[in-house]
Design a protein around this motif. Structure first.
Motif, PDB file in Angstrom:
ATOM      1  N   ARG A  89      -1.819  -1.535   5.752  1.00 18.76           N
ATOM      2  CA  ARG A  89      -2.463  -1.832   4.614  1.00 18.76           C
ATOM      3  C   ARG A  89      -2.810  -0.580   3.989  1.00 18.76           C
ATOM      4  NH1 ARG A  89      -6.599  -5.889   7.917  1.00 18.76           N
ATOM      5  NH2 ARG A  89      -5.816  -7.350   8.113  1.00 18.76           N
ATOM      6  N   TYR A  90      -3.055   0.466   4.661  1.00 22.06           N
ATOM      7  CA  TYR A  90      -2.912   2.315   5.187  1.00 22.06           C
ATOM      8  C   TYR A  90      -2.216   2.687   4.724  1.00 22.06           C
ATOM      9  CZ  TYR A  90      -6.421  -1.218   7.558  1.00 22.06           C
ATOM     10  OH  TYR A  90      -7.580  -1.183   8.085  1.00 22.06           O
ATOM     11  N   SER A  91      -1.486   2.704   3.977  1.00 23.84           N
ATOM     12  CA  SER A  91       0.052   3.268   3.375  1.00 23.84           C
ATOM     13  C   SER A  91       0.922   3.179   3.022  1.00 23.84           C
ATOM     14  CB  SER A  91       1.133   3.910   4.629  1.00 23.84           C
ATOM     15  OG  SER A  91       1.790   2.662   5.082  1.00 23.84           O
ATOM     16  N   PRO A  92       1.586   2.997   1.536  1.00 20.80           N
ATOM     17  CA  PRO A  92       2.542   3.176   0.632  1.00 20.80           C
ATOM     18  C   PRO A  92       3.688   1.564   1.213  1.00 20.80           C
ATOM     19  CG  PRO A  92       2.302   5.031   0.436  1.00 20.80           C
ATOM     20  CD  PRO A  92       1.667   4.900   1.511  1.00 20.80           C
TER      21      PRO A  92
ATOM     22  N   ALA B  82      -4.486  -1.242  -5.261  1.00 20.51           N
ATOM     23  CA  ALA B  82      -3.569   0.511  -5.851  1.00 20.51           C
ATOM     24  C   ALA B  82      -3.498   1.659  -4.381  1.00 20.51           C
ATOM     25  CB  ALA B  82      -4.928   1.670  -6.594  1.00 20.51           C
ATOM     26  N   GLY B  83      -1.775   2.443  -4.849  1.00 18.76           N
ATOM     27  CA  GLY B  83      -2.059   2.998  -3.851  1.00 18.76           C
ATOM     28  C   GLY B  83      -0.885   3.017  -2.455  1.00 18.76           C
TER      29      GLY B  83
ATOM     30  N   LEU C  88       2.218  -8.625  15.247  1.00 21.61           N
ATOM     31  CA  LEU C  88       3.043  -7.354  13.905  1.00 21.61           C
ATOM     32  C   LEU C  88       2.445  -6.503  12.923  1.00 21.61           C
ATOM     33  CD1 LEU C  88       6.304  -9.527  15.140  1.00 21.61           C
ATOM     34  CD2 LEU C  88       4.980  -8.140  16.456  1.00 21.61           C
ATOM     35  N   TRP C  89       2.144  -5.167  13.862  1.00 15.56           N
ATOM     36  CA  TRP C  89       1.585  -4.156  12.098  1.00 15.56           C
ATOM     37  C   TRP C  89       3.028  -3.511  11.982  1.00 15.56           C
ATOM     38  CZ3 TRP C  89      -2.729  -4.342  10.144  1.00 15.56           C
ATOM     39  CH2 TRP C  89      -3.146  -3.901   9.424  1.00 15.56           C
ATOM     40  N   ASP C  90       2.735  -3.572  10.573  1.00 14.27           N
ATOM     41  CA  ASP C  90       3.932  -3.302  10.363  1.00 14.27           C
ATOM     42  C   ASP C  90       3.965  -1.108  10.290  1.00 14.27           C
ATOM     43  OD1 ASP C  90       6.054  -2.130   8.277  1.00 14.27           O
ATOM     44  OD2 ASP C  90       4.642  -1.775   6.486  1.00 14.27           O
ATOM     45  N   SER C  91       4.958  -0.104  10.187  1.00 20.96           N
ATOM     46  CA  SER C  91       4.788   0.771  10.695  1.00 20.96           C
ATOM     47  C   SER C  91       5.881   1.686   9.640  1.00 20.96           C
ATOM     48  CB  SER C  91       6.522   0.552  12.219  1.00 20.96           C
ATOM     49  OG  SER C  91       5.930   0.243  13.435  1.00 20.96           O
ATOM     50  N   ALA C  92       5.251   0.879   8.499  1.00 22.97           N
ATOM     51  CA  ALA C  92       6.103   1.404   7.016  1.00 22.97           C
ATOM     52  C   ALA C  92       7.260   2.503   7.273  1.00 22.97           C
ATOM     53  CB  ALA C  92       4.403   2.500   6.889  1.00 22.97           C
ATOM     54  N   ASN C  93       7.945   1.731   7.869  1.00 22.15           N
ATOM     55  CA  ASN C  93       9.971   2.145   7.533  1.00 22.15           C
ATOM     56  C   ASN C  93      10.677   1.366   7.376  1.00 22.15           C
ATOM     57  OD1 ASN C  93       9.882   1.119   9.905  1.00 22.15           O
ATOM     58  ND2 ASN C  93       9.917   2.632  11.266  1.00 22.15           N
TER      59      ASN C  93
END
Length: 709
Positions: free
Chosen positions: A254-257, A648-649, A320-325
């Motif tokens: 929720r906090y990074s693209p 957005a973002g 499980l939390w997305d590591s944004a990779n």
């Protein structure tokens, strides 16, 4: 002569039995009247006796007949028959809000009402004790308050109640993924004017994934005592215990693209649970309601209800939390504890009176509600990572209680309690201006103190809220066709937020309640000699005063956000020809954030669910010939794509649209029935979510055996 006497005796017994059944219809006026799939004239939507066609509010129902014919072994299965509702989250089992989350008319909700009174559940609702499920549409704060409603509506479970003669039914369901479900429903007179009924079930089923299971036992005894021709008492109790190993919910960041651009990786891991059957969570639920119905006079009645509830949580919850990779997720896990206690007291006075020649139906009610949250358990700790690309889990060999307990030794979770108290008064008057034209005027005054949620770190300021409701019904064809309009209000109390001032000091910001206002227009029709009911409506809901980030300081929160949700719904239910039962619905919803946090303005809220939802089920029972009593059922559930993350973002991640087909083959006699049910015929992979990605159950074959006595 002896044979004649025996026949006469048998005839007398049969007449007595028939008279007892007839007395039920006349004496049990507070119970829901069920014909096929149609529920006649439910009182719950407005807490007074109103025919559906003269009710300016929309509600959908699913009764025990639908549940039985569809071999619905879960609450979610039953709710698939309600127009415009879709599940967002499965039950997590966590304390205070661990029950399933659904979406309706663009807003999330949980099933928090039983027989019109608050009844919280950290697990799932068992279908065994259900007479009817009512989905009452729109922000119904005027009659139900702000603690148990959603702006999209509410879910009210009507339980089975005792009747005046001996009878019952036992059932067994055998199905895929190790499903075993046993049910019993026994009713009997136990004394003069005293009747008891017990509904019970035991169920165990494994997950369609590589690990996970659900096991529960449910017992619901109830008593009816007819003290006099004016006074009747009911006591209804529900006790449920469950043990489950749940797959961790998979959260997108929720906090990074967003680093995911398609559903492909999730489809490749569809049957991966990333848990073990050793990491279980136990939930227990206890609810009791005592009700006294007193006939004050020919035109006035009193209903007094007292309820108590307790839910407990004990066990492991993980996500499980997305590591944004674009690949890995970090597992977070906790051993949860805690409980929720509720008390409700309600008094309703309902009556009829005339002003001149103008008829009025009137309701006056007083309501007290208390809820206490008790927190407990460990804190949260990270426990390995999961790779979707490699389909690996770094802690796969350590998913057991010993390893997890050891990892959580250093975590801390504050133990404490929080409390909510609400005092309310409400009135409602239906004025029959003409025999075919009526107006409803309703209002509520609600005084709130305490903590709005279990996660509030500070008490809210005491608030007094006014909530109005207006309705208008015109019947061009009396009791057959109506045109209605309504204005409805809902509200929710908002927890304080810790802000930072210009000097870096901390302070609590207190907020006014949020408000939702709906206007709606529509039509209702009762066709084919009242055997087919059709409802169609258009609604517009605007929510104001939502708490949002401060544009001048992202660390702070201010009030002023707005959401608009609008759409239309069409529902059809009934038996247009002998032997055929139909229930169907279509809904379209447009929902947008119109003011507030720039991150969300112009975006569809993630709790809003799919824009389009379609449900259909038809069951036909052959009436004569060689195939007499053979039944065939077929249905479908369909939903458009769902924006599980949409801001957005960050970006938008859409879960694909889906259509799932189901079918049944049955044989029904007066005393017994056999039903073979196939769900998800095409073995469709499909997902739901709310910033999450949750795979749903694959093809399942079930055999239901039932015997009546």
């Amino acid at each position: 002569m002896k044979n004649v006497l025996i026949c006469a005796s048998m005839l007398g017994s049969m007449l007595t039995f028939a008279q007892e059944k007839d007395s039920i219809k006349s004496n049990d006026i507070d119970e829901v009247v069920v014909t096929g799939y149609i529920n006649k004239d439910s009182e719950s939507a407005n807490k007074m006796p109103l025919k559906d066609i003269e009710n300016p509010q929309v509600y959908n129902t699913v009764n025990k007949n639908v549940i039985k014919e569809q071999v619905a072994t879960s609450f979610n299965d039953a709710l698939k028959n309600i127009t415009g509702i879709s599940r967002l989250w499965e039950s997590t089992g966590r304390g205070n809000d661990g029950g399933e989350y659904y979406t309706m008319r663009g807003f999330s909700l949980q099933a928090n009402l039983v027989n019109g009174m608050p009844a919280f559940n950290n697990g799932t609702v068992d279908p065994a004790g259900i007479e009817t499920i009512e989905a009452i549409k729109g922000p119904s704060g005027t009659l139900y308050g702000g603690s148990v409603i959603s702006y999209g509506g509410l879910l009210n479970v009507i339980t089975k109640k005792p009747y005046n003669y001996f009878g019952g039914e036992v059932g067994y369901v055998l199905g895929g993924y190790g499903l075993n479900r046993i049910t019993a429903d026994v009713n009997s007179p136990i004394g003069k004017n005293l009747y008891a009924r017990v509904n019970a079930s035991y169920q165990k089923q494994n997950s369609f994934q590589d690990a996970g299971f659900y096991e529960s036992i449910y017992v619901a005894p109830s008593i009816k005592y007819v003290a006099s021709d004016r006074l009747t008492f009911y006591v209804n109790t529900e006790i449920k215990k469950s043990d489950a190993a749940n797959a961790p919910m998979t959260f997108l960041s929720r906090y990074s693209p967003l680093s995911f651009n398609s559903i492909d990786l999730f489809e490749q891991n569809y049957k991966k649970s990333y848990t073990s059957n050793d990491l279980t969570i136990k939930n227990s639920t206890f609810n009791i309601q005592a009700q006294a119905n007193y006939k004050i006079s020919e035109n006035w009645t009193s209903q007094t209800i007292v309820s108590r509830g307790n839910t407990k949580t004990d066990g492991y919850n993980q996500y499980l939390w997305d590591s944004a990779n674009g690949n890995e997720f970090t597992r977070f896990i906790s051993k949860l504890g805690g409980e929720t206690n509720t008390t409700g007291i309600q008094e309703n006075i309902v009556g009829n009176f005339n002003i001149g020649k103008v008829k009025n139906k009137f309701l006056f009610g007083l309501d007290f509600f208390q809820r206490q949250f008790i927190l407990g358990g460990t804190g949260w700790g990270s426990f390995g990572t999961v790779s979707l690309v490699n389909q690996t889990d770094t802690k796969a060999g350590e998913l057991n209680q010993g390893a997890v307990d050891n990892a959580l030794l250093s975590t801390q979770n504050p133990i404490g309690s929080m409390e909510t108290k609400i005092y309310s008064a409400y009135i409602s008057d239906v004025v029959y201006i003409l025999p075919n034209l009526s107006a409803m005027l309703s209002a509520r005054v609600d005084h709130f103190t305490g903590n709005p949620t279990a996660y509030a770190v500070e008490k809210s300021k005491a608030t007094t809220t006014f909530s109005p409701k207006l309705g208008l019904v015109y019947q061009p064809i009396q009791d057959k066709l109506s045109i209605f309009a309504n204005y409805m209000n809902g509200f929710q109390n908002v927890e304080p937020v810790q802000n930072t001032d210009a000097n870096g000091g901390k302070y609590f910001a207190y907020f006014d309640p949020e408000h939702a206002n709906q206007w709606e227009v529509g039509t209702k029709a009762s066709l084919v000699k009242d055997k087919l009911s059709i409802t169609a409506s258009y609604y517009n809901i605007k929510v104001k005063d939502k708490v949002m980030p401060d544009p001048s300081n992202a660390l702070n929160s201010i009030q002023g956000g707005q959401v608009e949700s609008k759409g239309f719904e069409v529902s059809v239910v009934g038996s247009p020809i002998t032997g055929l039962n139909i229930i169907a619905g279509f809904s379209h919803n447009d929902s947008d954030v119109t003011a507030g946090d720039p991150t969300y303005i112009g975006y569809r809220p993630e709790e809003a669910g799919p824009k389009n939802i379609f449900n259909f089920w038809a069951n036909y029972k052959v009436q004569e010939g060689a195939l007499k009593n053979v039944g065939v059922g077929f249905g479908a559930n369909s939903a458009s794509e769902l924006y599980t993350l949409n801001r957005a973002g960050i970006g938008t991640f859409a879960l694909p649209s889906y259509t799932v087909f189901n079918a049944a083959l049955s044989y029904n006699e007066d005393k017994y029935s056999l039903i073979l049910k196939l769900d998800n015929i095409a073995n469709k992979q499909y997902f739901t979510g709310w910033s999450t990605v949750s795979p749903q159950r694959l093809r399942t074959l079930s055999l239901s055996l039932n015997y009546k006595f």
